[in-house]
Design an enzyme around this catalytic site. Structure first.
Site, PDB file in Angstrom:
ATOM      1  N   GLU A  85       0.841  -1.387  -0.396  1.00 23.27           N
ATOM      2  CA  GLU A  85       0.231   0.196  -0.076  1.00 23.27           C
ATOM      3  C   GLU A  85       1.022   1.240  -0.073  1.00 23.27           C
ATOM      4  O   GLU A  85       1.193   0.677   0.926  1.00 23.27           O
ATOM      5  CB  GLU A  85      -0.741   0.010   1.455  1.00 23.27           C
ATOM      6  CG  GLU A  85      -2.117   1.175   1.283  1.00 23.27           C
ATOM      7  CD  GLU A  85      -2.415   0.619  -0.436  1.00 23.27           C
ATOM      8  OE1 GLU A  85      -2.649   1.857  -1.326  1.00 23.27           O
ATOM      9  OE2 GLU A  85      -3.394   0.426   0.077  1.00 23.27           O
ATOM     10  N   ASP A 107      -7.626  -0.618  -3.356  1.00 27.14           N
ATOM     11  CA  ASP A 107      -8.219   0.788  -3.887  1.00 27.14           C
ATOM     12  C   ASP A 107      -9.146   0.578  -4.773  1.00 27.14           C
ATOM     13  O   ASP A 107     -10.024   1.938  -5.434  1.00 27.14           O
ATOM     14  CB  ASP A 107      -8.190   2.422  -3.239  1.00 27.14           C
ATOM     15  CG  ASP A 107      -6.761   2.374  -4.418  1.00 27.14           C
ATOM     16  OD1 ASP A 107      -6.422   1.723  -5.227  1.00 27.14           O
ATOM     17  OD2 ASP A 107      -6.412   3.155  -4.166  1.00 27.14           O
TER      18      ASP A 107
END
Length: 525
Positions: A245, A324
């Site tokens: 991430e 995401d």
């Protein structure tokens, strides 16, 4: 050991029973008991990847594949397809335990229409199945991948992989047994170095449970592509990286500290591997899924930026996008697993040996005919060019001389696999031998090698209907969507051309010769 044996012998454990076992395992580890870690069993002969990892004390908590069983005892469904004509669904499984996908069942179910992949079943007792991903912080809801876009030979069987284009992806936000909050885990996938791009993010692994970026360390997934997030990266890629991430990491500093890691290059089948103890260490490996061993490109500390040590994984599983739902990437997926705990290097090596033994991309076993599955080369018949063959070169289709002394690359580029016509099964399409999932298609009348996008336009452009050769030799191939135009070589390029017309390649001069092709044995073995 009790946990690992029950999983391997009872692949259909209920979620409740599995959760109870997981809790027992966690407690036992906390007090220092050994559950197959200190004294792992040896993998039995004929063991498949999840058997191997279980025997090493790091059982699979997710096992996804469109092409084969990943447990020697597994006899269930691999994936689900949905057809366009009536929205009906069908599960595609293995005919026998430990076997390969029953692609014939898919072909029969999808005959006369098109299908997409709507679910990829988890073969482990955890039932962490993947379905088409919903909208996220960086992307709209995804669509399913076309079920016939990536035909491939695995274990001598004709099966299908999963070809991801931008806007496609799969996910499960409610999993069982996947690492969370700094727990250790390992994972691998078999992918392809020929179908990649530099967009974010072709991932497989641990992601957020809400389809949003929730911060550093909330992902732990393999990334494969040509995006260099932290400079410098060496070579042109594609690279195996860790999507943790907010960054694709090749080291604790993000950028590559390994100048010899220039990427895998255009290897048709790649083993990509990541393992992370969730606290202070992660490692990246890759290998040629057709031969050889694994190469470690990084083994060291977690990223030094805050949030990664310890990790904060949330335990969702993602395939084809970022955490995401950043979904601009492309990629290929054949098989992959996630484990509880960090597998040993020895277990990784044994899994790689098993993958190689499968024979990804091996010969179809049929040559020199227009029978679907046959490997062929297409020779020109014009008097100037009887040693010239259709080949791809920098994505375009050209004709060039191919002989026994030509390079291996040239021979591979001049070899095609005959497939059922993507728009009409009574016609044919031509898949590249060394770029799995790429087909010959016309665009503005010129022929190119391009990945199958699944659209009706692509299917029509990549379908050709064989007729007797216009000059009496071999075959002529009419364009499916321009039936008066035929595959023709002109000035060493390849077009769909009519017999006379406004385009230079429509010239009537030598037209019947230029559109006639002899189907030969393939140049590539």
């Amino acid at each position: 050991m009790f946990l690992q044996l029950w999983r391997s012998r009872s692949p259909r454990l209920t979620r409740a029973a599995t959760s109870l076992l997981s809790a027992f395992a966690t407690l036992a580890l906390a007090v220092g008991l050994s559950i197959g870690v200190g004294a792992p069993q040896a993998a039995a002969a004929g063991s498949l990847p999840c058997d191997i990892y279980a025997a090493a004390g790091t059982p699979c908590v997710a096992a996804h594949s469109l092409v084969r069983a990943l447990y020697s005892s597994y006899s269930g469904s691999l994936y689900q397809v949905q057809r366009a004509s009536d929205s009906a669904t069908a599960n595609i499984g293995v005919p026998a335990a430990g076997g390969y996908a029953n692609a014939a069942a898919q072909d029969s179910f999808c005959s006369g229409t098109t299908c997409i992949v709507t679910k990829i079943y988890d073969q482990s007792a955890r039932h962490n199945d993947l379905t088409v991903e919903g909208a996220g912080g960086a992307g709209a809801a995804d669509v399913g991948a076309p079920a016939d876009a990536l035909p491939v030979t695995v274990g001598g069987h004709q099966v299908y992989g999963l070809e991801i284009s931008a806007g496609m992806g799969y996910r499960n936000n409610s999993t069982s047994g996947v690492a969370v909050n700094g727990q250790p885990e390992g994972m691998y996938m078999v992918t392809s170095g020929t179908h990649v791009n530099g967009s974010c993010c072709f991932d497989y692994g641990n992601a957020e449970t809400n389809n949003k970026d929730t911060g550093n360390g909330h992902m732990d997934a393999i990334n494969f592509g040509t995006e260099c997030w932290f400079s410098p990266c060496y070579g042109q890629g594609p690279w195996v990286q860790a999507d943790l991430e907010n960054g694709l990491f090749q080291s604790d500093s993000g950028y590559s500290k390994n100048s010899s890691n220039t990427g895998t290059g255009a290897i048709p089948f790649v083993t990509a591997l990541l393992k992370n103890n969730g606290q202070d260490h992660f490692a990246l490996k890759y290998g040629n899924a057709q031969s050889g061993s694994l190469t470690t490109t990084y083994s060291g500390g977690e990223p030094t930026t805050s949030g990664y040590s310890p990790m904060h994984q949330e335990g969702a599983i993602v395939l084809g996008t970022g955490g995401d739902n950043s979904n601009g990437s492309i990629g290929s997926f054949f098989e992959g697993v996630m484990t509880s705990g960090i597998p040993t290097d020895a277990a990784d090596n044994t899994v790689q040996a098993n993958i190689v033994s499968v024979g990804y991309g091996g010969s179809t076993g049929t040559t020199g005919s227009l029978t679907p599955g046959a490997e062929i080369s297409l020779r020109a018949t014009t008097s100037c060019c009887t040693t010239d063959y259709i080949r791809h070169q920098t994505n375009a289709a050209v004709v060039s001389q191919i002989t026994s002394s030509s390079s291996t690359l040239d021979k591979n580029d001049a070899t095609w696999i005959v497939r059922r016509g993507l728009a009409d099964s009574s016609c044919v399409s031509f898949e590249s031998r060394n770029y799995p999932g790429d087909f010959l298609r016309h665009y503005n009348y010129q022929l190119y090698r391009q990945p199958m996008a699944g659209t009706a336009q692509f299917r029509s452009d990549a379908t050709f209907c064989p007729q007797s050769g216009k000059n009496g030799q071999g075959y002529s191939f009419a364009s499916y969507n321009y039936p008066a135009k035929y595959l023709r070589h002109y000035n060493y390029n390849v077009y769909v051309a009519s017999d006379g017309g406004s385009n230079t390649w429509d010239s009537a001069t030598s037209w019947t010769d230029d559109v006639s092709w002899v189907v030969t044995a393939p140049w590539a073995p």
